[in-house]
Write a protein that holds these residues in place. Structure first.
Motif, PDB file in Angstrom:
ATOM      1  N   LYS A  82       0.847  -1.186   0.000  1.00 48.07           N
ATOM      2  CA  LYS A  82       0.000   0.000   0.000  1.00 48.07           C
ATOM      3  C   LYS A  82       0.888   1.243   0.000  1.00 48.07           C
ATOM      4  O   LYS A  82       1.879   1.311   0.720  1.00 48.07           O
ATOM      5  CB  LYS A  82      -0.924   0.030   1.216  1.00 48.07           C
TER       6      LYS A  82
ATOM      7  N   VAL B 168       3.984   0.775   2.599  1.00 48.07           N
ATOM      8  CA  VAL B 168       4.068  -0.363   3.525  1.00 48.07           C
ATOM      9  C   VAL B 168       3.884  -1.642   2.708  1.00 48.07           C
ATOM     10  O   VAL B 168       3.191  -1.651   1.685  1.00 48.07           O
ATOM     11  CB  VAL B 168       3.004  -0.303   4.648  1.00 48.07           C
TER      12      VAL B 168
ATOM     13  N   LEU C 143       4.029  -6.255   2.788  1.00 45.76           N
ATOM     14  CA  LEU C 143       4.113  -7.536   3.484  1.00 45.76           C
ATOM     15  C   LEU C 143       4.761  -8.525   2.527  1.00 45.76           C
ATOM     16  O   LEU C 143       4.293  -8.696   1.400  1.00 45.76           O
ATOM     17  CB  LEU C 143       2.697  -7.998   3.850  1.00 45.76           C
TER      18      LEU C 143
ATOM     19  N   HIS D 140      12.687   4.428   7.661  1.00 46.72           N
ATOM     20  CA  HIS D 140      12.239   3.142   7.155  1.00 46.72           C
ATOM     21  C   HIS D 140      12.474   2.029   8.166  1.00 46.72           C
ATOM     22  O   HIS D 140      13.296   2.146   9.076  1.00 46.72           O
ATOM     23  CB  HIS D 140      12.933   2.812   5.827  1.00 46.72           C
ATOM     24  N   TYR D 141      11.712   0.966   7.952  1.00 46.91           N
ATOM     25  CA  TYR D 141      11.849  -0.238   8.764  1.00 46.91           C
ATOM     26  C   TYR D 141      11.625  -1.424   7.831  1.00 46.91           C
ATOM     27  O   TYR D 141      10.607  -1.489   7.136  1.00 46.91           O
ATOM     28  CB  TYR D 141      10.802  -0.249   9.879  1.00 46.91           C
TER      29      TYR D 141
ATOM     30  N   THR E 190       8.085  -7.630   6.751  1.00 52.38           N
ATOM     31  CA  THR E 190       7.393  -6.385   6.399  1.00 52.38           C
ATOM     32  C   THR E 190       8.354  -5.251   6.032  1.00 52.38           C
ATOM     33  O   THR E 190       9.547  -5.313   6.337  1.00 52.38           O
ATOM     34  CB  THR E 190       6.543  -5.879   7.590  1.00 52.38           C
TER      35      THR E 190
ATOM     36  N   ALA F 245       8.190  -0.774   5.974  1.00 51.92           N
ATOM     37  CA  ALA F 245       7.469   0.474   6.213  1.00 51.92           C
ATOM     38  C   ALA F 245       8.428   1.608   5.899  1.00 51.92           C
ATOM     39  O   ALA F 245       9.593   1.575   6.300  1.00 51.92           O
ATOM     40  CB  ALA F 245       7.002   0.551   7.661  1.00 51.92           C
TER      41      ALA F 245
ATOM     42  N   CYS G 212       1.248   5.600   8.860  1.00 51.12           N
ATOM     43  CA  CYS G 212       2.032   4.426   8.451  1.00 51.12           C
ATOM     44  C   CYS G 212       1.587   3.192   9.248  1.00 51.12           C
ATOM     45  O   CYS G 212       1.384   2.113   8.680  1.00 51.12           O
ATOM     46  CB  CYS G 212       3.517   4.706   8.659  1.00 51.12           C
ATOM     47  N   LYS G 213       1.401   3.365  10.550  1.00 50.37           N
ATOM     48  CA  LYS G 213       0.952   2.238  11.391  1.00 50.37           C
ATOM     49  C   LYS G 213      -0.424   1.758  10.951  1.00 50.37           C
ATOM     50  O   LYS G 213      -0.701   0.563  10.898  1.00 50.37           O
ATOM     51  CB  LYS G 213       0.901   2.676  12.865  1.00 50.37           C
TER      52      LYS G 213
ATOM     53  N   ARG H  37      -0.085  -0.183   7.786  1.00 49.07           N
ATOM     54  CA  ARG H  37       0.488  -1.507   8.081  1.00 49.07           C
ATOM     55  C   ARG H  37      -0.580  -2.445   8.632  1.00 49.07           C
ATOM     56  O   ARG H  37      -0.656  -3.607   8.251  1.00 49.07           O
ATOM     57  CB  ARG H  37       1.640  -1.395   9.089  1.00 49.07           C
TER      58      ARG H  37
ATOM     59  N   ALA I  31       0.224  -6.356   8.573  1.00 47.89           N
ATOM     60  CA  ALA I  31       1.631  -6.328   8.979  1.00 47.89           C
ATOM     61  C   ALA I  31       1.761  -6.048  10.473  1.00 47.89           C
ATOM     62  O   ALA I  31       0.901  -5.455  11.068  1.00 47.89           O
ATOM     63  CB  ALA I  31       2.388  -5.265   8.204  1.00 47.89           C
TER      64      ALA I  31
END
Length: 199
Positions: free
Chosen positions: A46, A59, A61, A166-167, A172, A174, A190-191, A194, A199
């Motif tokens: 997404k 984000v 998965l 970023h993560y 996953t 993000a 963002c959360k 996710r 995610a």
């Protein structure tokens, strides 16, 4: 299909108030993911773009099942008089496998009989050493995946969006980018995104 089962890119949306821009972005992202062979590795993706904010959030998965290849998967290991003969069947992994054996046993102790075959000295218990050698990882697709994802993110990010957060882990990703410092509401968005892809 259950909620957790995923086909490649079963979810791929680009949200923006600028619908025409979102459609173009979707096309660009599809091309980049295809170029970097990421389409089958990503199950859900997404993207949220607000040019006025300005913020770009993505984000994703990853699809499960990216297995590591070990020396046991790509080589035959047999006992010989000088130790254990490791014959690598997959040429593609030969130099990496030999390098791993050099690192483990010392270059001076490993006898290279061919480009893809070496003898390592027998040390201690034969069965345990066979298991140790067999379990040496020669290819981890997740390492390539991470590099390719970072490359894709750099290509996808709107020009000038140099402030980035970023993560990425094995399941996953993000990513938030902007021209301005990252705002708490963007992190919350963002959360939320996710969460919407599981995610």
């Amino acid at each position: 299909m259950s909620d957790l089962a995923m086909e490649p890119l079963e979810v791929f949306t680009v949200e923006s108030e600028d619908r025409e821009g979102a459609a173009k972005y979707r096309e660009v992202i599809s091309d980049i993911l295809s170029d970097l062979n990421l389409v089958r590795a990503i199950g859900r993706l997404k993207v949220y773009i607000d040019p006025k904010a300005p913020v770009f959030i993505i984000v994703g998965l990853f699809r499960p099942g990216l297995a590591k290849l070990t020396l046991g998967d790509v080589a035959d290991i047999t006992s010989v008089e000088e130790g254990l003969l490791v014959s690598i069947r997959e040429e593609l992994y030969a130099s990496k496998a030999v390098g791993k054996l050099w690192a483990k046993y010392g270059r001076e102790s490993v006898i290279q009989t061919e480009r893809a075959a070496v003898i390592v000295p027998l040390k201690g218990d034969f069965a345990k050493q066979m298991d140790d050698i067999s379990s040496i990882v020669v290819y981890d697709p997740r390492e390539d995946l991470k590099k390719n994802v970072i490359d894709a993110l750099l290509r996808i990010t709107p020009e000038g969006f140099r402030v980035r957060k970023h993560y990425i882990d094995e399941h996953t990703l993000a990513f938030i980018a902007s021209e301005d410092p990252i705002k708490p509401e963007w992190v919350e968005m963002c959360k939320k995104l996710r969460g919407s892809i599981g995610a």
